[in-house]
Design an enzyme around this catalytic site. Structure first.
Site: not given
Ligand code: UN1
Length: 513
Positions: A266, A300
């Site tokens: 990821e 992310c």
């Molecule tokens: C991440 O930034 O690695 O959808 C995860 C989202 C959160 C998870 C982010 N539930 O922004």
């Protein structure tokens, strides 16, 4: 009002110097271990120190986990689920403390710190239900009096490499599913945020101990990329789940792939919201601003690009400029603030560097960025969220900068907007803001977004745990959390059973003796 940090550290068993590894109740570190001070980006103060594990210690942990797997996998899945249920309860009890420590160690707003722990609680609930499912399919055999089906077995040791931005939730997505699937876990948290990981290890191990579960089901190894490398090359670890940069993911993928192990990646996103001429602009504003400045642009899933229809471009730009004028930046533990600091001063340098690069390529800043100075910002990690008008092909726009820099791009035709949205190397999250059914469905169709996540009238960040989470292209292709993401934590076996008195061969092949 947040609780005093000292009380929180005591409550969560964080010491002045914390050990390098844990297999459950047992913690340890060598005398000559590298020691690292963990400094809060919120106030620049040292919170505590941690020790780094050596290769020998990593090895001890793996051997303990390997042994634990043999007994853990024998426990029926719903009983394993019961333990995860208790971990969820314990997280509920510790939500305030853990959420505050997430906020203090990492710098995200207190609301988001609590939200992160809520995300852990949600995945526990999800995993409990899953523990009574984990089902395969049955098929009809071409041969008489034969039965064919598939089943899922535990895989073994799951290595989890997590990033600083979601220091605990992403571990829980992996660990809770892995545990109900019958796997054991070794967690290498980000070396920037190991204290929240240590707190989680205490929370989990207390539940395992209460239930008389062996050492080694929940393991923690503190260290830098050396530990990640050991894990990636280790044939005793059948699955490595890694969250972080594309550069890191490529290294993990190459090492795990070279030994034909499984990796779940990821990685970076470069997420855009398309704001069409049929968008509700007030709603779009909330999605865009939260997406861009939430977690100081360090998710992310953060919104990095807004692709705006030319007919609403100026109006929306003005709305953004005035909204950015109202964003309160400061101590994330103060609930009045929308945005806290970046993780460290290196991140500030990268942010400043990206602004310069953007300007050099022709980017025009309509909200200027810069580092914030003054007593409230003495950690040196606070920056201003900024907005630039750019073109999608700029090198800097093609790159994921983990900071609150928002790029504006103008479009005339929806297919052009979709092409711009897809026209980056990353493929995590995407969104369209529209009240027009045709536009929404076009965006969701095969000719639409190429991302793992595609939303309508919701921003790019803040996904619920029930869906599979992950993305395409340089985001790495992995899926974590909800839906059927659990399947990657198990090995699939196809079983064909002959209950006839003869042994007919498939495909009608004759083989008489
Ligand atoms: C991440 O930034 O690695 O959808 C995860 C989202 C959160 C998870 C982010 N539930 O922004």
């Amino acid at each position: 009002m947040s609780l005093p940090i000292k009380d929180i550290l005591d409550h969560l068993h964080i010491n002045d110097i914390n050990h390098a590894f844990s297999t459950g109740t047992q913690w340890g570190s060598s005398d000559n271990a590298v020691t690292k001070d963990i400094v809060s980006p919120t106030d620049g103060k040292k919170i505590a120190a941690v020790k780094f594990a050596t290769a020998d210690e990593y090895n001890t942990v793996v051997e303990t986990a390997k042994k634990a797997f043999k007994t853990w996998r024998q426990i029926p899945a719903p009983k394993r689920g019961e333990i995860v249920r208790q971990i969820g309860d314990s997280l509920r009890e510790n939500k305030k403390q853990l959420g505050t420590l997430v906020s203090y160690e990492m710098g995200k707003s207190l609301q988001e710190g609590y939200g992160e722990v809520q995300e852990m609680i949600d995945i526990c609930d999800f995993a409990v239900g899953l523990s009574r499912q984990l089902y395969g399919l049955t098929m009809h055999s071409e041969r008489p009096e034969h039965r064919m089906y598939e089943q899922y077995h535990p895989l073994g040791i799951v290595g989890v490499i997590s990033a600083f931005n979601f220091p605990v939730a992403v571990w829980s997505w992996n660990a809770m599913l892995a545990w109900v699937c019958g796997d054991v876990c070794i967690w290498k948290p980000s070396e920037k945020t190991p204290l929240t990981a240590i707190a989680c290890q205490h929370i989990a191990q207390e539940v395992f101990k209460r239930n008389n579960i062996d050492e080694g089901v929940s393991c923690l190894v503190i260290g830098d990329r050396n530990i990640g490398e050991l894990m990636s090359n280790d044939t005793r670890v059948p699955l490595v789940s890694a969250t972080g940069s594309t550069r890191m993911g490529k290294a993990v993928s190459a090492a795990v792939g070279a030994r034909l192990g499984k990796s779940l990646l990821e990685l970076g996103g470069n997420n855009a919201i398309i704001i069409t001429e049929n968008a509700d602009l007030d709603m779009s504003l909330i999605g865009a601003v939260f997406g861009a400045v939430g977690t100081a642009g360090q998710r992310c899933t953060s919104t990095r690009r807004l692709i705006i229809h030319e007919s609403v471009y100026e109006a929306f730009k003005q709305k953004l400029i005035s909204a950015y004028g109202q964003i309160k930046i400061g101590d994330p533990l103060n609930e009045n603030n929308h945005m806290g600091p970046l993780i460290d001063q290196d991140a500030v340098s990268l942010y400043l560097d990206s602004i310069e690069k953007c300007k050099a390529e022709g980017g025009k800043f309509v909200v200027e960025g810069g580092k914030l100075e003054g007593e409230a910002y003495s950690s040196g990690c606070y920056v201003k969220p900024c907005i630039a008008e750019v073109e999608n092909h700029y090198k800097i726009v093609q790159h994921e900068t983990f900071a609150p820099i928002l790029y504006l791009i103008k479009y005339a035709d929806l297919d052009e907007a979709i092409e711009l949205q897809n026209g980056v190397p990353q493929g995590l999250s995407s969104a369209i803001m529209t009240n027009n059914l045709r536009e929404a469905e076009r965006f969701l169709s095969y000719a639409g977004s190429d991302c793992g996540i595609a939303n309508v009238n919701i921003g790019t960040s803040g996904a619920e745990i029930g869906g599979a989470f992950g993305g395409e292209k340089e985001t790495g292709g992995g899926r974590e959390s909800g839906s059927d993401a659990w399947k990657v934590y198990m090995r699939r076996q196809t079983n064909t059973i002959n209950y006839s008195k003869t042994l007919p061969l498939a495909q009608g092949i004759k083989f008489d003796l």
